[in-house]
Write a protein that holds these residues in place. Structure first.
Motif, PDB file in Angstrom:
ATOM      1  N   GLU A 143       0.826  -1.209   0.000  1.00 57.70           N
ATOM      2  CA  GLU A 143       0.000   0.000   0.000  1.00 57.70           C
ATOM      3  C   GLU A 143       0.863   1.263   0.000  1.00 57.70           C
ATOM      4  OE1 GLU A 143      -3.544   2.159   2.648  1.00 57.70           O
ATOM      5  OE2 GLU A 143      -2.599   0.311   3.360  1.00 57.70           O
ATOM      6  N   GLN A 144       0.590   2.159  -0.951  1.00 58.01           N
ATOM      7  CA  GLN A 144       1.433   3.345  -1.145  1.00 58.01           C
ATOM      8  C   GLN A 144       1.214   4.434  -0.105  1.00 58.01           C
ATOM      9  OE1 GLN A 144       3.866   2.098  -3.510  1.00 58.01           O
ATOM     10  NE2 GLN A 144       3.908   4.277  -3.800  1.00 58.01           N
ATOM     11  N   LYS A 145      -0.010   4.680   0.278  1.00 59.36           N
ATOM     12  CA  LYS A 145      -0.366   5.820   1.138  1.00 59.36           C
ATOM     13  C   LYS A 145       0.071   7.122   0.470  1.00 59.36           C
ATOM     14  CE  LYS A 145      -0.867   3.108   5.284  1.00 59.36           C
ATOM     15  NZ  LYS A 145      -0.615   2.947   6.715  1.00 59.36           N
ATOM     16  N   HIS A 146       0.952   7.906   1.080  1.00 60.26           N
ATOM     17  CA  HIS A 146       1.266   9.222   0.514  1.00 60.26           C
ATOM     18  C   HIS A 146       2.676   9.299  -0.072  1.00 60.26           C
ATOM     19  CE1 HIS A 146      -2.481  10.778   1.980  1.00 60.26           C
ATOM     20  NE2 HIS A 146      -2.186  10.481   3.226  1.00 60.26           N
ATOM     21  N   LEU A 147       3.281   8.175  -0.382  1.00 61.64           N
ATOM     22  CA  LEU A 147       4.566   8.178  -1.071  1.00 61.64           C
ATOM     23  C   LEU A 147       4.301   8.047  -2.567  1.00 61.64           C
ATOM     24  CD1 LEU A 147       7.837   6.507  -0.011  1.00 61.64           C
ATOM     25  CD2 LEU A 147       7.048   6.216  -2.356  1.00 61.64           C
ATOM     26  N   THR A 148       4.836   8.991  -3.369  1.00 57.05           N
ATOM     27  CA  THR A 148       4.535   9.000  -4.794  1.00 57.05           C
ATOM     28  C   THR A 148       5.677   9.647  -5.571  1.00 57.05           C
ATOM     29  OG1 THR A 148       2.954   9.720  -6.482  1.00 57.05           O
ATOM     30  CG2 THR A 148       3.329  11.216  -4.646  1.00 57.05           C
TER      31      THR A 148
ATOM     32  N   GLY B 241       4.811   6.117   7.445  1.00 60.44           N
ATOM     33  CA  GLY B 241       4.794   7.547   7.711  1.00 60.44           C
ATOM     34  C   GLY B 241       5.537   8.384   6.691  1.00 60.44           C
ATOM     35  N   LEU B 242       5.906   7.780   5.546  1.00 60.67           N
ATOM     36  CA  LEU B 242       6.565   8.535   4.482  1.00 60.67           C
ATOM     37  C   LEU B 242       5.542   9.292   3.651  1.00 60.67           C
ATOM     38  CD1 LEU B 242       9.228   5.961   3.192  1.00 60.67           C
ATOM     39  CD2 LEU B 242       9.689   8.090   4.410  1.00 60.67           C
ATOM     40  N   ASN B 243       5.737  10.594   3.516  1.00 59.20           N
ATOM     41  CA  ASN B 243       4.821  11.450   2.757  1.00 59.20           C
ATOM     42  C   ASN B 243       5.643  12.276   1.771  1.00 59.20           C
ATOM     43  OD1 ASN B 243       2.338  11.071   4.663  1.00 59.20           O
ATOM     44  ND2 ASN B 243       3.999  11.703   6.012  1.00 59.20           N
ATOM     45  N   THR B 244       5.374  12.123   0.489  1.00 61.48           N
ATOM     46  CA  THR B 244       6.117  12.873  -0.520  1.00 61.48           C
ATOM     47  C   THR B 244       5.539  14.274  -0.645  1.00 61.48           C
ATOM     48  OG1 THR B 244       6.504  10.811  -1.714  1.00 61.48           O
ATOM     49  CG2 THR B 244       7.003  12.861  -2.868  1.00 61.48           C
ATOM     50  N   LEU B 245       6.399  15.276  -0.488  1.00 61.71           N
ATOM     51  CA  LEU B 245       5.972  16.669  -0.543  1.00 61.71           C
ATOM     52  C   LEU B 245       6.148  17.251  -1.942  1.00 61.71           C
ATOM     53  CD1 LEU B 245       4.915  18.974   1.300  1.00 61.71           C
ATOM     54  CD2 LEU B 245       7.299  19.663   1.593  1.00 61.71           C
ATOM     55  N   CYS B 246       7.292  16.979  -2.573  1.00 61.65           N
ATOM     56  CA  CYS B 246       7.552  17.532  -3.899  1.00 61.65           C
ATOM     57  C   CYS B 246       8.699  16.768  -4.530  1.00 61.65           C
ATOM     58  CB  CYS B 246       7.874  19.027  -3.836  1.00 61.65           C
ATOM     59  SG  CYS B 246       9.279  19.456  -2.780  1.00 61.65           S
TER      60      CYS B 246
ATOM     61  N   TRP C   4      -0.617  15.621  -1.616  1.00 63.23           N
ATOM     62  CA  TRP C   4      -0.463  15.620  -0.161  1.00 63.23           C
ATOM     63  C   TRP C   4       0.067  16.975   0.312  1.00 63.23           C
ATOM     64  CZ3 TRP C   4       3.648  16.204   3.301  1.00 63.23           C
ATOM     65  CH2 TRP C   4       3.370  15.844   4.635  1.00 63.23           C
ATOM     66  N   GLY C   5       1.062  17.527  -0.383  1.00 62.26           N
ATOM     67  CA  GLY C   5       1.645  18.793   0.028  1.00 62.26           C
ATOM     68  C   GLY C   5       0.707  19.974  -0.126  1.00 62.26           C
ATOM     69  N   LEU C   6      -0.123  19.955  -1.177  1.00 67.57           N
ATOM     70  CA  LEU C   6      -1.009  21.085  -1.446  1.00 67.57           C
ATOM     71  C   LEU C   6      -2.338  20.981  -0.711  1.00 67.57           C
ATOM     72  CD1 LEU C   6      -0.480  21.660  -5.280  1.00 67.57           C
ATOM     73  CD2 LEU C   6       0.297  23.123  -3.412  1.00 67.57           C
ATOM     74  N   GLN C   7      -2.796  19.765  -0.474  1.00 65.40           N
ATOM     75  CA  GLN C   7      -4.163  19.602   0.036  1.00 65.40           C
ATOM     76  C   GLN C   7      -4.255  18.717   1.270  1.00 65.40           C
ATOM     77  OE1 GLN C   7      -6.325  18.096  -3.375  1.00 65.40           O
ATOM     78  NE2 GLN C   7      -5.669  19.786  -4.694  1.00 65.40           N
ATOM     79  N   THR C   8      -3.723  17.509   1.196  1.00 60.13           N
ATOM     80  CA  THR C   8      -4.022  16.491   2.202  1.00 60.13           C
ATOM     81  C   THR C   8      -3.376  16.760   3.549  1.00 60.13           C
ATOM     82  OG1 THR C   8      -4.077  14.913   0.372  1.00 60.13           O
ATOM     83  CG2 THR C   8      -4.107  13.997   2.599  1.00 60.13           C
TER      84      THR C   8
END
Length: 439
Positions: free
Chosen positions: A77-82, A112-117, A408-412
């Motif tokens: 499952e990717q979640k917010h890593l992209t 807990g990895l979240n890609t911002l940009c 994720w960075g702009l909205q989530t």
């Protein structure tokens, strides 16, 4: 807890073996017919075999079982890593994020990895991604490795005990850690943890050239630390999970033994850490500004001479003594993308805004600089030697790529400050042409 030793400098050979197994490293050759203690020999290569000696990166690992013994990888499952840089429309505006939320979910480092940009492409081995990690629980019976590139990890809140195939590394805020491509690692935390990650594809971090600075200054090779070999020999009844990041996607595979079973290793390709307090600052002592490149700790070079895919630079405590000079960072537009984070303290060029655990992004050729309060103070203060940034550590991820911000960075993430532009709206004209003509 985490044994470390001095590296002998970037690109040089070094070695380590677990003290419990003296003589684990073979003598005279890398792959004897039978390795000491009945170990398996395995090489990890961080460069093409035929790279020049100065840039050839590889290490030999002597392990209880080889890493190849695992079940097939399946999507995770990717979640917010992209790495999808087109999921939202481009936005050129100056951006400020308030501190990224931590502790809302019980999740480990991977989840807990979240890609911002980011920008570029992992498949073509050219690009970067900037991630925020927020986690509060340790990785249990699972590890990760990155097939796409190197992770430069910058903790901001909470220390990390990073278990790698090469040994253990304890990393605290105001330190950085680099886990290079392909290296398996697991992260133990001790409460709510948050930090920043700069990922580079296709190249590795290295020390910048010093040019006219000469032999001494900035980050010294001897201050980089790499772990002492440490192994665990255990089976996992429910299966050990190995998570792979490959072409921007996550996959998981099962095996029944710990991947941290390396008894000894030697080579020049290893994880390492660095304490930012050891940085030897270069600064202006007469007038005007040296370019912020003098604050570069590590660089990931592009094929174009003098142009980096990514630089990691810091703004540490220092003396400012320049005369007849507007001392804060000047207003500028840059062909590079500038991402700034704050580990601790108070950034001197903003009276309000950037907070520890938050970030800013100023994209290619988008103007930025001090807010109006900072400008007025710096324009009218008495210019005496002053100490700036005490108790502060700000940093820059700077890239020659044009970076796209994720959904994720702009909205989530719900941390974007949409009023950031207001900090420059009170700047007023001081233009006095008649006064100048009288002079």
């Amino acid at each position: 807890m985490a044994e470390l030793k001095y590296m002998s400098g970037f690109g040089n050979e070094f070695s380590s073996e677990d003290p419990r197994c003296p003589g684990a490293l073979p003598e005279g050759q890398n792959t004897p017919q039978v390795c000491p203690y009945g170990l398996y020999a395995e090489q990890i290569s961080g460069s093409a075999f035929t790279c020049p000696r100065s840039s050839n990166k590889r290490s030999w690992l002597y392990r209880i079982l080889p890493s190849v013994r695992h079940k097939p990888f399946k999507p995770y499952e990717q979640k917010h890593l992209t790495h999808n840089w087109d999921e939202v429309e481009p936005d050129p505006n100056q951006m400020l994020w308030n501190p990224f939320l931590v502790g809302e979910k019980k999740q480990d480092f991977v989840d807990g990895l979240n890609t911002l940009c980011g920008g570029g492409d992992a498949k073509s081995r050219n690009g970067i991604a900037i991630h925020i990690y927020t986690c509060s629980v340790s990785m249990i019976d699972r590890c990760m490795f990155n097939s796409d590139g190197d992770f430069l990890i910058v903790p901001q809140q909470g220390k990390l005990l990073i278990l790698t195939e090469f040994g253990k590394i304890l990393v605290e805020p105001n330190e950085i850690c680099v886990i290079q491509q392909g290296m398996r690692f697991s992260v133990e935390v001790f409460g709510d943890s948050r930090g920043y990650i700069l990922e580079v594809f296709g190249v590795h971090f290295e020390l910048p050239d010093l040019g006219p600075i000469g032999a001494n200054g900035l980050a010294y090779p001897r201050d980089f630390l790499t772990p002492v070999a440490w192994y665990e020999d255990r089976t996992v009844a429910g299966g050990y999970t190995v998570i792979s990041k490959y072409q921007g996607k996550l996959f998981s595979a099962k095996q029944d033994f710990s991947p941290f079973n390396v008894v000894g290793w030697h080579g020049n390709y290893a994880p390492y850490k660095y304490n930012l307090d050891k940085f030897m600052v270069i600064n202006c002592v007469a007038f005007d500004h040296a370019d912020p490149s003098v604050f570069t700790v590590l660089t990931a070079k592009s094929p174009r001479p003098g142009v980096a895919i990514a630089d990691f630079a810091i703004l540490p405590p220092r003396w400012v003594v320049a005369e007849h000079t507007f001392r804060p960072p000047y207003y500028h537009r840059n062909c590079m993308s500038e991402f700034m984070g704050l580990i601790k303290g108070f950034y001197e060029a903003k009276d309000t805004g950037l907070q520890p655990g938050g970030a800013t992004l100023h994209s290619c050729m988008i103007p930025h600089g001090p807010d109006d309060n900072c400008f007025e103070k710096a324009s009218n203060c008495k210019l005496e030697p002053e100490r700036v940034a005490d108790g502060t550590m700000a940093f820059l991820f700077e890239s020659s790529l044009s970076l796209a911000v994720t959904r994720w960075g702009l909205q989530t993430c719900n941390c974007l400050d949409k009023e950031y532009y207001q900090c420059w709206q009170m700047l007023r004209s001081h233009f006095t042409p008649l006064q100048q003509s009288k002079k």
